[in-house]
Scaffold this motif. Structure first.
Motif, PDB file in Angstrom:
ATOM      1  N   SER A 152      -5.839  -6.671   5.029  1.00  0.00           N
ATOM      2  CA  SER A 152      -5.782  -5.588   4.059  1.00  0.00           C
ATOM      3  C   SER A 152      -7.004  -4.699   4.154  1.00  0.00           C
ATOM      4  O   SER A 152      -6.918  -3.484   4.116  1.00  0.00           O
ATOM      5  CB  SER A 152      -5.661  -6.160   2.647  1.00  0.00           C
ATOM      6  N   GLU A 185       5.473   6.099   5.423  1.00  0.00           N
ATOM      7  CA  GLU A 185       5.647   5.282   4.211  1.00  0.00           C
ATOM      8  C   GLU A 185       4.281   5.191   3.552  1.00  0.00           C
ATOM      9  O   GLU A 185       3.450   4.351   3.923  1.00  0.00           O
ATOM     10  CB  GLU A 185       6.179   3.893   4.559  1.00  0.00           C
ATOM     11  N   ASN A 203       1.691   5.032   0.197  1.00  0.00           N
ATOM     12  CA  ASN A 203       1.297   4.810  -1.189  1.00  0.00           C
ATOM     13  C   ASN A 203      -0.213   4.616  -1.169  1.00  0.00           C
ATOM     14  O   ASN A 203      -0.708   3.528  -0.904  1.00  0.00           O
ATOM     15  CB  ASN A 203       1.990   3.586  -1.785  1.00  0.00           C
ATOM     16  N   ASP A 204      -0.923   5.682  -1.412  1.00  0.00           N
ATOM     17  CA  ASP A 204      -2.368   5.678  -1.203  1.00  0.00           C
ATOM     18  C   ASP A 204      -3.080   6.268  -2.415  1.00  0.00           C
ATOM     19  O   ASP A 204      -2.516   7.112  -3.122  1.00  0.00           O
ATOM     20  CB  ASP A 204      -2.701   6.500   0.047  1.00  0.00           C
ATOM     21  N   THR A 213      -7.604  -3.404  -1.097  1.00  0.00           N
ATOM     22  CA  THR A 213      -6.207  -2.989  -1.168  1.00  0.00           C
ATOM     23  C   THR A 213      -5.530  -3.695  -2.330  1.00  0.00           C
ATOM     24  O   THR A 213      -5.734  -4.891  -2.534  1.00  0.00           O
ATOM     25  CB  THR A 213      -5.469  -3.305   0.141  1.00  0.00           C
ATOM     26  N   ARG A 232      -1.932  -4.811  -3.921  1.00  0.00           N
ATOM     27  CA  ARG A 232      -0.515  -4.999  -3.579  1.00  0.00           C
ATOM     28  C   ARG A 232       0.323  -4.823  -4.832  1.00  0.00           C
ATOM     29  O   ARG A 232       0.053  -5.420  -5.866  1.00  0.00           O
ATOM     30  CB  ARG A 232      -0.289  -6.384  -2.983  1.00  0.00           C
ATOM     31  N   ASN A 273       6.288  -5.500  -2.467  1.00  0.00           N
ATOM     32  CA  ASN A 273       5.545  -5.726  -1.228  1.00  0.00           C
ATOM     33  C   ASN A 273       4.995  -4.449  -0.610  1.00  0.00           C
ATOM     34  O   ASN A 273       5.125  -4.199   0.580  1.00  0.00           O
ATOM     35  CB  ASN A 273       6.431  -6.456  -0.198  1.00  0.00           C
ATOM     36  N   ARG A 274       4.414  -3.611  -1.446  1.00  0.00           N
ATOM     37  CA  ARG A 274       3.781  -2.384  -0.947  1.00  0.00           C
ATOM     38  C   ARG A 274       2.301  -2.406  -1.279  1.00  0.00           C
ATOM     39  O   ARG A 274       1.879  -2.968  -2.276  1.00  0.00           O
ATOM     40  CB  ARG A 274       4.433  -1.138  -1.562  1.00  0.00           C
ATOM     41  N   ASP A 275       1.537  -1.772  -0.424  1.00  0.00           N
ATOM     42  CA  ASP A 275       0.095  -1.740  -0.617  1.00  0.00           C
ATOM     43  C   ASP A 275      -0.344  -0.365  -1.093  1.00  0.00           C
ATOM     44  O   ASP A 275       0.112   0.663  -0.576  1.00  0.00           O
ATOM     45  CB  ASP A 275      -0.641  -2.049   0.689  1.00  0.00           C
ATOM     46  N   THR A 293       1.806   9.804  -2.145  1.00  0.00           N
ATOM     47  CA  THR A 293       3.000   8.955  -2.096  1.00  0.00           C
ATOM     48  C   THR A 293       4.163   9.674  -1.426  1.00  0.00           C
ATOM     49  O   THR A 293       4.325  10.888  -1.558  1.00  0.00           O
ATOM     50  CB  THR A 293       3.422   8.504  -3.507  1.00  0.00           C
ATOM     51  N   HIS A 300       7.222   8.454  -2.097  1.00  0.00           N
ATOM     52  CA  HIS A 300       8.361   8.014  -2.919  1.00  0.00           C
ATOM     53  C   HIS A 300       9.288   9.210  -3.171  1.00  0.00           C
ATOM     54  O   HIS A 300       8.867  10.242  -3.700  1.00  0.00           O
ATOM     55  CB  HIS A 300       7.860   7.459  -4.246  1.00  0.00           C
TER      56      HIS A 300
END
Length: 264
Positions: A43, A58, A60-61, A73, A75, A79-81, A240, A242
Motif C-alpha cells: 500500500s 480506476e 479514488n484518490d 493508504t 482501504r 476493496n478499494r484504496d 474519483t 465513480h
C-alpha cells in the motif's frame, strides 16, 4: 537425588522451554509476516513510489496539501484504496499529472486560476487537440495574476465567465467526461458537414480510437489553481472516477456553460 542434581534438571528444563518459545515465535513471524505485513508495504509503495497509475482510470484518490509528510493508504469497501500521500512537492506533481492525463476533453470550473504552470499545461493539452472549456467567476477572471487573459489568446481554449448573479465559487475539473466527449464529436461532425475549417475539423481533430476506452474522472475540493494555495495553504482535492459522482459534476458544469455551438 541431591540438591545439585535437582538444580541441573530445573535449569535444563527452563532452557528447553525458553528455546521452544523462541522457535515458536520465529515460526509465527516467518509464516505470518507475509500475510500481515506485505499488504501494508504494498500500500505504501502504491501510494508514494508509483505516485499514481492512470492506466485503467480506476481512481479514488485524496490529495492533501499539508506541512507534514505522511504516507499511507486507506482501504474502503468494496476493496478499494483511497491513496493519501501528503507532501507539497509530490502533490503538485500529482495534480498536474492528473490534468495532463486528459485525452479528449478538459472541463474546468474554477473560482481562480493564477498558476502559470497549470496554465501552461492547459495550453499544451489544447495543442494536442484536447477540447478545453473553462468557467471562471466574473469578478476574478481578469484580476491579476489571473491566467485567464493569457488562456483566451488561444482559439482552441474556450473560456466563459459565470453569468450567474451569485458567486461562482466552484473548484473542480472534469477530465474526459462522457458528455463532453460526445459534444466534441458532434461539433466535429457539424464542422465537417458544413466543410468549415475550425479547430474541430477533420485535419486537426483525431478520431477516438475504437479500441481505447476513455474513462473520465473528476477532481474537486478546496484548492484553487493558484501557487499560493499549493505552496502555503492547507487544501484538499478528491479525485474519483465513480460514474455517479462524475455524472453529477458534468450536470453542474453544463448548467453553467452557455452553449453557443449547434451540437444537436
Amino acid at each position: 537425588m541431591d540438591w545439585k542434581s535437582a538444580k541441573l534438571i530445573l535449569a535444563s528444563t527452563a532452557t528447553v522451554f525458553i528455546a521452544s518459545q523462541v522457535v515458536k515465535k520465529m515460526c509465527n513471524y516467518f509464516f505470518n509476516s507475509k500475510k500481515w505485513t506485505e499488504p501494508e508495504v504494498a500500500s505504501e509503495d502504491t501510494s508514494c513510489s508509483e505516485v499514481l497509475n492512470l492506466k485503467n482510470r480506476e481512481i479514488n484518490d485524496v490529495i492533501l496539501f499539508s506541512d507534514e509528510v505522511v504516507r499511507h493508504t486507506i482501504r474502503v469497501p468494496p476493496n478499494r484504496d483511497i491513496t493519501i500521500c501528503e507532501s507539497r512537492e509530490l502533490n503538485c506533481f500529482k495534480l498536474i499529472k492528473y490534468i495532463k492525463s486528459a485525452r479528449e476533453t478538459l472541463d474546468v470550473c474554477m473560482y481562480l486560476i493564477t498558476s502559470t504552470e497549470i496554465a501552461e499545461q492547459i495550453i499544451r493539452l489544447g495543442q494536442k487537440h484536447v477540447l478545453v472549456r473553462i468557467v471562471v467567476d466574473s469578478d476574478m477572471a481578469y484580476t491579476a495574476p489571473s491566467q485567464i487573459k493569457r488562456l483566451k489568446e488561444f482559439s482552441f481554449i474556450q473560456v466563459q465567465t459565470s453569468k450567474k448573479s451569485i458567486l461562482m465559487h466552484h473548484k473542480f475539473c472534469i477530465v474526459d467526461g462522457p458528455k463532453a466527449i460526445k459534444r466534441k464529436y458532434l461539433l466535429k461532425a457539424h464542422a465537417e458537414k458544413l466543410n468549415v475549417p475550425t479547430e474541430f475539423s477533420k485535419d486537426s481533430v483525431k478520431q477516438t480510437p475504437k479500441n481505447r476506452n476513455t474513462k473520465g474522472f473528476v477532481m474537486s475540493g478546496s484548492l484553487n489553481w493558484s501557487t499560493q494555495a499549493m505552496v502555503s495553504n492547507h487544501e484538499s482535492v478528491i479525485v474519483t472516477s465513480h460514474p455517479n459522482i462524475l455524472s453529477k459534476f458534468e450536470k453542474e458544469f453544463e448548467s453553467l456553460w452557455v452553449e453557443n455551438e449547434p451540437v444537436r
